[in-house]
Design a protein around this motif. Structure first.
Motif: not given
Length: 386
Positions: A207-218
């Motif tokens: 799957d191409e959409g997974v972003r492990p670095g997603t954060s509340m700040e971002g």
């Protein structure tokens, strides 16, 4: 209409009856021994493609029939079933080239969605009378605005929505790292046009959409996507995606006669209507209806696969029903994985049943989603155990 009645009969787990019948079903389902019936609808197997990012992912130049053909062939090959044994093929596809029938029939010879090759902004020809009736006019409200309506009406804050989105990516990233999706994903070899304009061959298996670095700040830095003062953003909404999934099901008697295994049993299902301008609340109404038909409660369910069209509606449904967070989309949902419209229901069933099988014990799961124009759908499945 006759076809719809026949299909409904196929999918209904037993004839409807009075409350006493439902009580007996509950006793049977939740007790030590389940009374298997020849007319049970059972799931034999299910696979899916990886989910690609629409218009920029590796499936952007792959047509829906090619995607669907890959998973249909894989499902039949895995269980060694001759395609001539199939009694019916039902295909879900929302942004449909060839008026819909073309994709289904072409793929039959060769659950699916390409959001790269079709526009969401053109609903096609509609009667001019649509604007004369409030509820009909509400069916044309953009999905993003319905998300804002849910957030505003039920007080779902931007912070709650972003936190839900972060959790979806974290769970999906963990599942991807552990290889939990490998058994359900069919690797697809296809061709795409790269940035230089050259056509290249690629293998798509993750799957191409997974972003492990997603954060509340971002996520907090993203602007509202649909209303200047809104709380729905690109980061807390489902992704626009390409993908396909296929589920093989049949009556227990036919499945056993063919010597096939049983991955899951359909125990109940429901489709409900909700206000079109609040379409995202559909699962909050459909899930209790499906559970009642199955003779089960929220507490009896091990895993809920609730489609994350928008974090606003997913948060509302989970809170409204009092579902424990650890039971909701344990491997992430559409915010992280993507939401290829016509494919999502089958994709959720595939993901749910593979997850229940990994737990290596008898368990129950629910699949549910909201539906544009104001509906909700839910189905209850049992994994019978190893």
């Amino acid at each position: 209409m006759l076809r719809l009645q026949v299909l409904s009969g196929h999918l209904r787990p037993g004839p409807p009856g009075p409350l006493a019948d439902r009580a007996r079903l509950r006793s049977s389902v939740c007790g030590a021994a389940v009374q298997d019936r020849p007319e049970d609808v059972v799931i034999v197997h299910g696979r899916r493609t990886a989910i690609g990012r629409a218009k920029r992912g590796r499936f952007k130049d792959t047509t829906p029939d090619e995607l669907l053909s890959s998973v249909m062939k894989a499902v039949l090959s895995d269980v060694k079933l001759n395609p001539h044994k199939l009694g019916d093929v039902c295909v879900g596809n929302v942004l449909q080239p060839g008026a819909g029938a073309l994709v289904a029939r072409v793929a039959h010879f060769l659950r699916v969605e390409s959001m790269s090759l079709r526009s969401m902004t053109n609903p096609g020809d509609l009667s001019s009378r649509v604007t004369e009736v409030d509820q009909a006019r509400a069916c044309l409200i953009p999905m993003g605005i319905t998300s804002e309506n849910v957030a505003e009406k039920f007080g779902i804050s931007r912070e709650k929505q972003d936190a839900f989105a972060v959790s979806s990516h974290q769970k999906a990233a963990r599942a991807q790292t552990l290889g939990l999706f490998k058994q359900e994903i069919v690797p697809v070899q296809t061709r795409m046009v790269d940035g230089s304009g050259a056509e290249v061959e690629v293998m798509v298996s993750e799957d191409e959409g997974v972003r492990p670095g997603t954060s509340m700040e971002g996520l907090s830095r993203l602007r509202p996507a649909f209303s200047p003062d809104g709380s729905t953003t690109a980061g807390n909404s489902s992704q626009v995606s390409d993908g396909a999934a296929a589920v093989l099901l049949g009556r227990r008697s036919a499945v056993e006669a063919l010597g096939l295994g049983v991955l899951g049993v359909l125990r109940g299902s429901a489709v409900v209507g909700v206000p079109p301008d609040l379409m995202g609340i559909g699962p909050a109404v459909a899930i209790p209806a499906a559970l009642e038909r199955a003779g089960l409660t929220i507490d009896d369910i091990d895993v809920f696969e609730i489609n994350e069209a928008f974090a606003s509606q997913a948060v509302y449904c989970v809170e409204k029903l009092g579902i424990p967070q650890h039971k909701v989309n344990p491997n992430g949902g559409a915010i992280a994985l993507g939401h290829p419209l016509g494919c999502t229901g089958a994709r959720q069933v595939v993901t749910l049943l593979h997850e229940l099988r990994r737990r290596n014990k008898r368990a129950f799961g629910v699949v549910s989603m909201c539906i544009g124009t104001g509906m909700g759908a839910a189905a209850v499945f049992e994994f019978p155990g190893p």
